[in-house]
Design an enzyme around this catalytic site. Structure first.
Site, short mmCIF file in Angstrom:
data_model
loop_
_atom_site.label_atom_id
_atom_site.label_comp_id
_atom_site.label_asym_id
_atom_site.label_seq_id
_atom_site.Cartn_x
_atom_site.Cartn_y
_atom_site.Cartn_z
N SER A 196 29.85 84.42 25.39
CA SER A 196 29.18 85.39 26.35
C SER A 196 30.23 86.73 26.05
O SER A 196 31.31 86.77 25.77
CB SER A 196 29.64 84.95 27.71
OG SER A 196 29.01 86.08 28.72
N TYR A 237 34.48 81.76 35.57
CA TYR A 237 33.39 81.25 34.41
C TYR A 237 33.63 81.94 33.05
O TYR A 237 33.56 81.18 32.08
CB TYR A 237 32.02 81.60 34.90
CG TYR A 237 30.90 81.89 33.81
CD1 TYR A 237 30.47 80.73 33.34
CD2 TYR A 237 30.64 83.10 33.01
CE1 TYR A 237 29.79 80.91 32.15
CE2 TYR A 237 29.80 83.24 32.12
CZ TYR A 237 29.12 82.11 31.51
OH TYR A 237 28.28 82.13 30.59
N LYS A 267 34.88 80.38 29.17
CA LYS A 267 34.14 80.89 27.91
C LYS A 267 35.39 81.22 27.04
O LYS A 267 35.17 81.10 25.69
CB LYS A 267 33.17 81.89 28.14
CG LYS A 267 31.91 81.35 28.75
CD LYS A 267 31.03 80.47 27.89
CE LYS A 267 30.17 79.72 28.70
NZ LYS A 267 29.56 78.55 27.91
P1 NAD Z 1 21.51 76.36 32.24
O1 NAD Z 1 22.27 76.25 33.24
O2 NAD Z 1 20.17 76.71 32.25
O3 NAD Z 1 21.61 75.47 31.08
C1 NAD Z 1 22.84 74.48 31.13
C2 NAD Z 1 22.62 73.17 30.81
O4 NAD Z 1 23.74 72.50 30.72
C3 NAD Z 1 21.58 72.71 32.02
O5 NAD Z 1 20.44 71.85 31.77
C4 NAD Z 1 22.64 71.64 32.75
O6 NAD Z 1 21.94 70.68 33.39
C5 NAD Z 1 23.50 71.10 31.77
N1 NAD Z 1 24.85 70.83 32.01
C6 NAD Z 1 25.83 71.50 32.71
N2 NAD Z 1 26.93 70.63 32.76
C7 NAD Z 1 26.65 69.70 31.94
C8 NAD Z 1 27.49 68.70 31.63
N3 NAD Z 1 28.71 68.37 32.06
N4 NAD Z 1 27.11 67.51 30.74
C9 NAD Z 1 25.74 67.65 30.43
N5 NAD Z 1 24.88 68.75 30.84
C10 NAD Z 1 25.35 69.40 31.42
O7 NAD Z 1 22.20 77.49 31.57
P2 NAD Z 1 21.61 78.67 30.22
O8 NAD Z 1 21.48 79.94 30.87
O9 NAD Z 1 20.68 78.04 29.50
O10 NAD Z 1 22.96 78.76 29.46
C11 NAD Z 1 23.30 77.85 28.48
C12 NAD Z 1 24.87 78.29 27.94
O11 NAD Z 1 24.71 79.40 27.37
C13 NAD Z 1 25.92 78.04 29.13
O12 NAD Z 1 26.73 77.68 28.29
C14 NAD Z 1 26.08 79.51 29.68
O13 NAD Z 1 27.41 79.41 29.96
C15 NAD Z 1 25.75 80.21 28.32
N6 NAD Z 1 25.57 81.65 28.50
C16 NAD Z 1 24.21 81.80 29.13
C17 NAD Z 1 24.02 83.26 29.53
C18 NAD Z 1 22.93 83.36 30.41
O14 NAD Z 1 22.70 84.68 30.78
N7 NAD Z 1 22.20 82.57 30.67
C19 NAD Z 1 24.93 84.16 28.83
C20 NAD Z 1 25.91 84.08 28.11
C21 NAD Z 1 26.26 82.63 27.78
C1 UD1 Z 2 26.46 88.45 34.42
C2 UD1 Z 2 27.78 87.88 34.28
C3 UD1 Z 2 28.40 87.23 33.07
C4 UD1 Z 2 27.41 86.51 32.49
C5 UD1 Z 2 25.80 86.84 32.43
C6 UD1 Z 2 24.86 85.57 32.22
C7 UD1 Z 2 28.91 89.20 36.41
C8 UD1 Z 2 29.72 90.12 36.62
N1 UD1 Z 2 28.73 89.04 34.76
O1 UD1 Z 2 26.07 89.51 33.71
O2 UD1 Z 2 29.47 86.96 32.99
O3 UD1 Z 2 27.59 85.95 31.16
O4 UD1 Z 2 25.61 87.36 33.94
O5 UD1 Z 2 24.80 84.75 33.16
O6 UD1 Z 2 28.36 88.43 37.01
N2 UD1 Z 2 21.83 93.79 39.23
C9 UD1 Z 2 20.96 94.36 40.16
N3 UD1 Z 2 20.64 93.60 41.06
C10 UD1 Z 2 20.71 92.11 41.27
C11 UD1 Z 2 21.14 91.60 39.91
C12 UD1 Z 2 21.82 92.26 39.08
O7 UD1 Z 2 21.17 95.68 40.27
O8 UD1 Z 2 20.06 91.52 42.19
C13 UD1 Z 2 22.10 94.36 37.86
C14 UD1 Z 2 23.94 94.14 37.72
O9 UD1 Z 2 24.69 95.32 38.68
C15 UD1 Z 2 23.81 94.56 36.35
C16 UD1 Z 2 22.63 94.16 35.74
O10 UD1 Z 2 21.66 94.23 36.89
O11 UD1 Z 2 24.23 95.85 36.05
C17 UD1 Z 2 22.81 92.86 34.89
O12 UD1 Z 2 23.26 91.79 35.87
P1 UD1 Z 2 23.17 90.31 35.80
O13 UD1 Z 2 21.71 89.84 35.50
O14 UD1 Z 2 23.94 89.50 36.91
O15 UD1 Z 2 24.22 90.13 34.14
P2 UD1 Z 2 25.52 90.71 34.12
O16 UD1 Z 2 26.11 91.01 35.42
O17 UD1 Z 2 25.31 91.82 32.93
#
Ligand code: NAD
Ligand code: UD1
Length: 340
Positions: free
Chosen positions: A126, A151, A155
């Site tokens: 991330s 979190y 990572k």
């Molecule tokens: P998500 O929660 O939708 O998907 C994660 C999946 O992993 C889920 O299906 C959950 O059931 C499964 N899981 C969790 N713990 C597990 C375990 N111990 N064993 C087996 N399965 C398990 O999340 P996502 O948004 O799809 O994110 C996927 C990955 O990307 C995560 O590692 C997350 O941290 C990373 N990531 C997500 C974002 C984002 O904004 N969504 C941003 C940066 C990084």
């Molecule tokens: C967040 C996490 C980041 C994680 C990412 C994906 C924090 C500080 N960071 O990123 O670690 O990798 O999600 O899961 O939580 N916002 C609003 N109103 C809302 C929600 C969000 O104004 O109800 C704004 C936030 O202030 C930000 C932007 O929208 O400026 C994006 O927010 P968000 O979707 O939560 O993502 P990040 O904060 O960028």
């Protein structure tokens, strides 16, 4: 012969889109997911989109015995590792749960891979690993910073563990993908993001407010040093993000780097207010929103330098903000209660 990919967390938001992309690219897909944050219904939807089958195993990446079985029973060429917990706020309340799932889980997976001589892995990292202090665009060469939440710490810890592990022997070839802000949904409207409870992230909150499930969207901060005072982020369509994983896999297979680190973003920042206004315009609706105090831990501006992924992987995001906002609303309006 088709290559087989083990996708941990493949039933989740990003994982499910990645499974579609992998099947479309003619890979065999084996999903390992404990369904702690996803629904079994995703599997049928993936099949409907692709017309192809995948193999699903319900289980946990921390289960050594199960992993041994999975690697024994299936021929696996590479692993894409999405499984983990991702709620920033929750990670502050139950840090050990996060460290256990995200850090210990990754170590258990690596041990099983090592035992079965499988070295290729793509890891979901991330942009959070850059911390709060660098100006954007953020380049992969910047030193990582101490994350402000558990979190983020998990990572960064896994990134560091992968880098140290790769040095030990030449079995390993790791891609560390630093995602910016994945949003949107598959164009079919069949798969998308389905958060539990009150959403933390912007887009699920926006769509649930538009649905009438939430009364009002709070925009956190109107006094940032940005064009309109609201935070700026690099939003990337989840389908593009999924595509980046296929590109990264192909790079691992052809170049076998010890470790490669790539930002996966578009390289363009949009403000929260711009997103809200574009959402209204693209989907022809009105959104109830208000400005409130900044949210603790948020940075003003965060967007990627996306050049390295372009140069090395040939990856360029193809969808624009309007596509993302149209597709996310299509998903939410077709599935008002997600997969429930
Ligand atoms: P998500 O929660 O939708 O998907 C994660 C999946 O992993 C889920 O299906 C959950 O059931 C499964 N899981 C969790 N713990 C597990 C375990 N111990 N064993 C087996 N399965 C398990 O999340 P996502 O948004 O799809 O994110 C996927 C990955 O990307 C995560 O590692 C997350 O941290 C990373 N990531 C997500 C974002 C984002 O904004 N969504 C941003 C940066 C990084
Ligand atoms: C967040 C996490 C980041 C994680 C990412 C994906 C924090 C500080 N960071 O990123 O670690 O990798 O999600 O899961 O939580 N916002 C609003 N109103 C809302 C929600 C969000 O104004 O109800 C704004 C936030 O202030 C930000 C932007 O929208 O400026 C994006 O927010 P968000 O979707 O939560 O993502 P990040 O904060 O960028």
């Amino acid at each position: 012969m088709k290559q087989s990919i083990l996708v941990t967390g493949g039933a989740g938001f990003i994982g499910s889109h990645c499974c579609v992309e992998l099947l479309d690219h003619n890979f065999n897909v084996i999903v390992l997911d404990n369904l702690s944050n996803s629904s079994i219904k995703v599997l049928d939807r993936i099949k409907k989109i692709t017309g192809k089958e995948l193999h699903f195993i319900q289980g946990d990446i921390r289960d050594k015995v199960l992993l041994d079985q999975v690697f024994t029973q299936h021929h696996i060429d590479a692993v894409i590792h999405f499984a983990g917990l991702k709620a920033v706020g929750e990670s502050m309340q139950v840090p050990l749960t996060y460290f256990d799932n995200n850090i210990s889980g990754s170590i258990t997976l690596l041990q099983a891979m090592q035992q079965h001589r499988i070295g290729h892995l793509v890891f979901s990292s991330s942009a959070t690993v850059y911390g709060e202090n660098y100006p954007s665009p953020l380049h992969e060469d910047l030193p990582t910073a101490q994350p402000t939440n558990n979190y983020g710490y998990s990572k960064l810890a896994v990134e560091q563990i992968l880098q140290a592990t790769a040095k030990a022997n030449d079995l390993w070839s790791f891609a560390l993908l630093r995602y910016f802000n994945p949003i949107g949904a598959h164009q079919s409207g069949l798969i998308g993001e389905d958060p539990n409870g009150i959403p933390n992230n912007l887009l699920p909150y926006v769509t649930q407010t538009a649905m009438g499930k939430r009364e009002v969207l709070s925009i956190y901060g109107h006094d940032y040093p940005t064009q309109d005072g609201t935070g700026v982020r690099d939003f990337i369509h989840v389908v593009d993000l999924a595509h980046a994983h296929v590109k990264a896999l192909q790079y691992l297979f052809t170049h076998k780097p010890s470790v490669g680190i790539w930002n996966i973003g578009t390289g363009t920042g949009y403000s929260v207010l711009e997103v809200v206004k574009r959402f209204e315009q693209v989907n022809q609706l009105k959104l109830n929103y208000q400005f409130v105090e900044r949210r603790a831990g948020d940075v003003a501006v965060c967007f990627a330098d996306a050049n390295k992924a372009k140069q090395d992987l040939g990856f360029v995001a193809e969808h624009n903000l309007d596509d993302m906002l149209r597709d996310v609303w299509h998903w939410q309006s077709q599935n008002p209660d997600g997969y429930a």
